[in-house]
Design a protein around this motif. Structure first.
Motif, PDB file in Angstrom:
ATOM      1  N   TYR A   1       5.242  14.051  45.174  1.00 15.69           N
ATOM      2  CA  TYR A   1       4.400  13.795  44.011  1.00 15.69           C
ATOM      3  C   TYR A   1       4.609  14.914  42.994  1.00 15.69           C
ATOM      4  O   TYR A   1       4.683  16.091  43.370  1.00 15.69           O
ATOM      5  CB  TYR A   1       2.926  13.726  44.411  1.00 15.69           C
ATOM      6  N   SER A   2       4.680  14.552  41.718  1.00 14.93           N
ATOM      7  CA  SER A   2       4.977  15.541  40.684  1.00 14.93           C
ATOM      8  C   SER A   2       3.727  16.297  40.252  1.00 14.93           C
ATOM      9  O   SER A   2       2.599  15.795  40.357  1.00 14.93           O
ATOM     10  CB  SER A   2       5.603  14.857  39.471  1.00 14.93           C
ATOM     11  N   VAL A   3       3.964  17.506  39.757  1.00 12.15           N
ATOM     12  CA  VAL A   3       2.928  18.334  39.134  1.00 12.15           C
ATOM     13  C   VAL A   3       3.519  18.910  37.851  1.00 12.15           C
ATOM     14  O   VAL A   3       4.733  18.880  37.658  1.00 12.15           O
ATOM     15  CB  VAL A   3       2.466  19.478  40.073  1.00 12.15           C
ATOM     16  N   PRO A   4       2.699  19.427  36.922  1.00 11.57           N
ATOM     17  CA  PRO A   4       3.261  20.042  35.717  1.00 11.57           C
ATOM     18  C   PRO A   4       4.262  21.148  36.054  1.00 11.57           C
ATOM     19  O   PRO A   4       4.067  21.915  37.004  1.00 11.57           O
ATOM     20  CB  PRO A   4       2.016  20.597  35.010  1.00 11.57           C
ATOM     21  N   VAL A   5       5.346  21.226  35.278  1.00 10.32           N
ATOM     22  CA  VAL A   5       6.415  22.175  35.589  1.00 10.32           C
ATOM     23  C   VAL A   5       5.941  23.617  35.529  1.00 10.32           C
ATOM     24  O   VAL A   5       6.561  24.506  36.123  1.00 10.32           O
ATOM     25  CB  VAL A   5       7.605  21.966  34.624  1.00 10.32           C
ATOM     26  N   ALA A   6       4.834  23.874  34.849  1.00  8.45           N
ATOM     27  CA  ALA A   6       4.322  25.246  34.771  1.00  8.45           C
ATOM     28  C   ALA A   6       3.890  25.773  36.135  1.00  8.45           C
ATOM     29  O   ALA A   6       3.747  26.988  36.314  1.00  8.45           O
ATOM     30  CB  ALA A   6       3.146  25.298  33.793  1.00  8.45           C
ATOM     31  N   TYR A   7       3.681  24.871  37.116  1.00  7.23           N
ATOM     32  CA  TYR A   7       3.223  25.292  38.447  1.00  7.23           C
ATOM     33  C   TYR A   7       4.368  25.351  39.452  1.00  7.23           C
ATOM     34  O   TYR A   7       4.121  25.386  40.660  1.00  7.23           O
ATOM     35  CB  TYR A   7       2.140  24.331  38.944  1.00  7.23           C
ATOM     36  N   GLY A   8       5.598  25.371  38.999  1.00  9.74           N
ATOM     37  CA  GLY A   8       6.731  25.429  39.903  1.00  9.74           C
ATOM     38  C   GLY A   8       6.679  26.624  40.830  1.00  9.74           C
ATOM     39  O   GLY A   8       6.342  27.746  40.399  1.00  9.74           O
ATOM     40  N   HIS A   9       6.978  26.410  42.126  1.00  5.74           N
ATOM     41  CA  HIS A   9       7.052  27.438  43.171  1.00  5.74           C
ATOM     42  C   HIS A   9       5.699  28.063  43.504  1.00  5.74           C
ATOM     43  O   HIS A   9       5.655  29.101  44.159  1.00  5.74           O
ATOM     44  CB  HIS A   9       8.030  28.546  42.764  1.00  5.74           C
ATOM     45  N   ARG A  10       4.598  27.443  43.109  1.00  5.70           N
ATOM     46  CA  ARG A  10       3.278  28.011  43.393  1.00  5.70           C
ATOM     47  C   ARG A  10       2.629  27.295  44.571  1.00  5.70           C
ATOM     48  O   ARG A  10       2.945  26.157  44.907  1.00  5.70           O
ATOM     49  CB  ARG A  10       2.387  27.928  42.156  1.00  5.70           C
ATOM     50  N   GLU A  11       1.686  27.991  45.213  1.00  7.11           N
ATOM     51  CA  GLU A  11       0.907  27.402  46.307  1.00  7.11           C
ATOM     52  C   GLU A  11      -0.158  26.481  45.724  1.00  7.11           C
ATOM     53  O   GLU A  11      -0.823  26.821  44.745  1.00  7.11           O
ATOM     54  CB  GLU A  11       0.233  28.499  47.136  1.00  7.11           C
ATOM     55  N   VAL A  12      -0.315  25.312  46.337  1.00  9.07           N
ATOM     56  CA  VAL A  12      -1.293  24.334  45.859  1.00  9.07           C
ATOM     57  C   VAL A  12      -2.055  23.758  47.052  1.00  9.07           C
ATOM     58  O   VAL A  12      -1.643  23.914  48.205  1.00  9.07           O
ATOM     59  CB  VAL A  12      -0.622  23.184  45.084  1.00  9.07           C
ATOM     60  N   TRP A  13      -3.166  23.094  46.769  1.00  2.00           N
ATOM     61  CA  TRP A  13      -3.888  22.348  47.802  1.00  2.00           C
ATOM     62  C   TRP A  13      -3.779  20.849  47.495  1.00  2.00           C
ATOM     63  O   TRP A  13      -3.628  20.444  46.351  1.00  2.00           O
ATOM     64  CB  TRP A  13      -5.347  22.779  47.902  1.00  2.00           C
ATOM     65  N   ILE A  14      -3.819  20.059  48.547  1.00  2.00           N
ATOM     66  CA  ILE A  14      -3.617  18.610  48.425  1.00  2.00           C
ATOM     67  C   ILE A  14      -4.776  17.901  49.115  1.00  2.00           C
ATOM     68  O   ILE A  14      -5.163  18.275  50.226  1.00  2.00           O
ATOM     69  CB  ILE A  14      -2.288  18.172  49.073  1.00  2.00           C
ATOM     70  N   ARG A  15      -5.287  16.881  48.458  1.00  2.00           N
ATOM     71  CA  ARG A  15      -6.321  16.030  49.060  1.00  2.00           C
ATOM     72  C   ARG A  15      -5.831  14.586  49.020  1.00  2.00           C
ATOM     73  O   ARG A  15      -5.579  14.040  47.948  1.00  2.00           O
ATOM     74  CB  ARG A  15      -7.643  16.162  48.304  1.00  2.00           C
ATOM     75  N   GLY A  16      -5.678  14.008  50.196  1.00  2.00           N
ATOM     76  CA  GLY A  16      -5.210  12.632  50.282  1.00  2.00           C
ATOM     77  C   GLY A  16      -6.361  11.678  50.513  1.00  2.00           C
ATOM     78  O   GLY A  16      -7.029  11.736  51.548  1.00  2.00           O
ATOM     79  N   TYR A  17      -6.624  10.824  49.534  1.00  2.00           N
ATOM     80  CA  TYR A  17      -7.637   9.778  49.655  1.00  2.00           C
ATOM     81  C   TYR A  17      -6.938   8.467  50.003  1.00  2.00           C
ATOM     82  O   TYR A  17      -5.712   8.388  50.025  1.00  2.00           O
ATOM     83  CB  TYR A  17      -8.420   9.653  48.357  1.00  2.00           C
ATOM     84  N   VAL A  18      -7.709   7.429  50.258  1.00  2.00           N
ATOM     85  CA  VAL A  18      -7.122   6.143  50.624  1.00  2.00           C
ATOM     86  C   VAL A  18      -6.202   5.632  49.531  1.00  2.00           C
ATOM     87  O   VAL A  18      -5.103   5.145  49.792  1.00  2.00           O
ATOM     88  CB  VAL A  18      -8.231   5.113  50.924  1.00  2.00           C
ATOM     89  N   GLY A  19      -6.613   5.724  48.277  1.00  2.00           N
ATOM     90  CA  GLY A  19      -5.804   5.178  47.186  1.00  2.00           C
ATOM     91  C   GLY A  19      -5.276   6.200  46.210  1.00  2.00           C
ATOM     92  O   GLY A  19      -4.675   5.831  45.199  1.00  2.00           O
ATOM     93  N   GLU A  20      -5.486   7.495  46.473  1.00  2.00           N
ATOM     94  CA  GLU A  20      -5.136   8.509  45.485  1.00  2.00           C
ATOM     95  C   GLU A  20      -4.754   9.806  46.182  1.00  2.00           C
ATOM     96  O   GLU A  20      -5.257  10.130  47.256  1.00  2.00           O
ATOM     97  CB  GLU A  20      -6.337   8.737  44.554  1.00  2.00           C
ATOM     98  N   VAL A  21      -3.841  10.551  45.547  1.00  2.00           N
ATOM     99  CA  VAL A  21      -3.484  11.896  45.989  1.00  2.00           C
ATOM    100  C   VAL A  21      -3.832  12.860  44.859  1.00  2.00           C
ATOM    101  O   VAL A  21      -3.371  12.683  43.721  1.00  2.00           O
ATOM    102  CB  VAL A  21      -1.988  11.998  46.343  1.00  2.00           C
ATOM    103  N   VAL A  22      -4.656  13.833  45.163  1.00  2.00           N
ATOM    104  CA  VAL A  22      -5.096  14.824  44.176  1.00  2.00           C
ATOM    105  C   VAL A  22      -4.500  16.169  44.554  1.00  2.00           C
ATOM    106  O   VAL A  22      -4.591  16.598  45.708  1.00  2.00           O
ATOM    107  CB  VAL A  22      -6.635  14.908  44.122  1.00  2.00           C
TER     108      VAL A  22
END
Length: 485
Positions: free
Chosen positions: A310-331
């Motif tokens: 899944y894509s994120v804005p390029v400004a966040y390249g190589h950074r640590e992130v958190w992911i929340r997987g819902y039934v119909g959505e990924v945040v």
């Protein structure tokens, strides 16, 4: 008459007459001695040993009657037939089947499980997993379908079920699903998963569990899974989306509350009132039904979750992130900020792009515009397609950059507004980023546009060349020659 005379007159033996006089009605045939099995009797202890040993091995690797016959024949010189062995094994299993105690169920408690069924969603037949929450006291149920029986589906199903009933059960019986139980300890204690433990804490539910492989410990919901499949999903349901299918299932659960179940004199809905009176009140907010994990953004501004990128804005390249997987959505978020939201994909090795995430990088690396994978299949209005063609024709590489700058306006406005402003710019002949930005602001602020070239010096200007006298005279000479001829 005497027994001898009765036997002679009715044509039966005196023993039969004696039996008839002994009972007030014919007792029927009664076996006194056990059946003789001369070829099998010496091998029954061996067969019983095979069957008893099967209790300690997996169900799919237990002896069949055929396998028992083959072992008796090959290992113990059994000379009898297969049918003899098969009949003995069948009778043995019948005599050793488990016997159950009828149970009563106090109001205010529930049982939960998942089932499977074939459904046509959006024209595609697929296997779906449906969550079932059953209230055994009243036999009321709630059913909801999902693409997968995963942690977030379990949690989301509970949220919708509690909202449907308007209350929370005091306790719920579960099986030992890995989405709920991380580990079954040697002493029988269940170590819950982190998400499920948080869910129980949020709703203050007491969790109870059936024995591994013993579906009868939650027999009510097991039966309800089969009931809903046979009654709600036959013939194979066809719906345009999961939302439409779940609306249908909810209607069926509601309609079923008017039924009177065998063994009861009042409807499910009437008995449900007693259940609800014993249940807990809903908390102010529902539980955040998601699966959480950490991740790192790749050099292509992608984050991997459950086998998909899944894509994120390029400004966040190589950074640590958190992911929340819902039934119909990924945040996806970084620290306290949500940086991306995507429709969840249940395919494998799928790449889900948001074109806006890559526009700042494409603006700097404008040569990548024609081959940028995130822009493939992006359905843009005809106005923007025409704008790009005109900008590239008039300005070349600079025109491509202005086109990308125009698309970046979508970071703050919607597509409808940008398309309308672009249409106005094309009509006015003001082909440029600054003009479109000005027209967008005028639409938002509801004021007339003022495209002053002195204020917006970057707007393309019309270049009008002066006519030289020599060119004019040569044109007049060609005109006169043409008139004389």
């Amino acid at each position: 008459m005497s027994s001898r005379e009765a036997a002679r007159q009715f044509g039966v033996s005196r023993e039969t007459v004696a039996k008839m006089l002994k009972f007030s009605e014919p007792p029927g045939y009664r076996r006194i001695a056990t059946t003789k099995r001369p070829k099998l009797d010496g091998f029954t202890a061996i067969i019983d040993g095979y069957i008893e040993g099967d209790r300690l091995v997996p169900r799919k690797q237990r002896h069949t009657a055929k396998r028992i016959f083959e072992r008796l024949r090959d290992e113990h010189d059994f000379t009898g037939g297969y049918t003899t062995v098969k009949d003995y094994v069948r009778i043995h299993h019948q005599r050793h089947k488990e016997v159950f105690v009828p149970l009563s169920h106090a109001p205010g408690h529930g049982q939960a499980d998942f089932g499977e069924a074939q459904v046509i969603i959006g024209g595609v037949q697929q296997k779906v997993h449906f969550f079932v929450l059953d209230l055994p006291h009243s036999d009321a149920c709630y059913v909801r379908a999902y693409p997968r029986a995963m942690t977030e589906a379990w949690l989301d199903g509970h949220n919708h079920a509690f909202a449907f009933f308007g209350a929370v059960p005091q306790s719920i019986v579960y099986d030992n699903d890995k989405c709920l139980v991380a580990r079954l300890m040697p002493d029988g204690v269940r170590k819950r998963t982190e998400a499920f433990s948080g869910f129980l804490s949020h709703y203050l539910i007491k969790d109870r569990y059936g024995r591994p492989g013993k579906g009868n410990d939650k027999g009510k919901v097991e039966g309800m899974v089969g009931y809903t499949r046979r009654n709600f999903m036959v013939p194979i349901p066809q719906f345009p989306s999961f939302d439409a299918f779940n609306d249908y299932l909810e209607e069926q659960c509601l309609a079923r509350q008017a039924d009177v179940v065998r063994g009861h004199k009042v409807s499910i809905g009437e008995r449900l009132k007693v259940d609800l009176a014993a249940m807990q009140a809903l908390p102010a907010t529902s539980f955040d039904a998601c699966h959480k994990q950490a991740g790192r953004v790749t050099s292509q501004a992608l984050v991997r979750y459950k086998g998909n990128d899944y894509s994120v804005p390029v400004a966040y390249g190589h950074r640590e992130v958190w992911i929340r997987g819902y039934v119909g959505e990924v945040v996806i978020g970084c620290k306290a900020e949500v940086i991306a939201r995507h429709r969840r994909s249940y395919d494998s090795d799928d790449m889900i792009f948001n074109p806006l995430h890559y526009l700042p990088l494409i603006e700097r690396k404008i040569a990548s515009l024609d081959q940028a994978a995130p822009l493939e299949g992006w359905d843009l209005p005809d106005e923007l397609t025409k704008l790009r063609r005109l900008l590239e024709a008039r300005m070349g590489k600079a025109g491509k950059r202005e086109y990308v700058q125009t698309l970046r306006l979508l970071e703050t406005i919607d597509m409808v507004t940008l398309a309308a402003a672009t249409r106005d710019a094309l009509r006015l002949g003001a082909i440029g980023f600054d003009a479109i930005k000005h027209l967008v602001l005028c639409r938002i602020e509801r004021r007339p546009a003022k495209l002053d070239l002195d204020i917006y010096p970057y707007l393309p200007r019309a270049t009008v060349g002066t006519t030289s006298p020599s060119s004019y005279m040569s044109l007049m000479a060609r005109t006169a020659a043409g008139a004389s001829s």
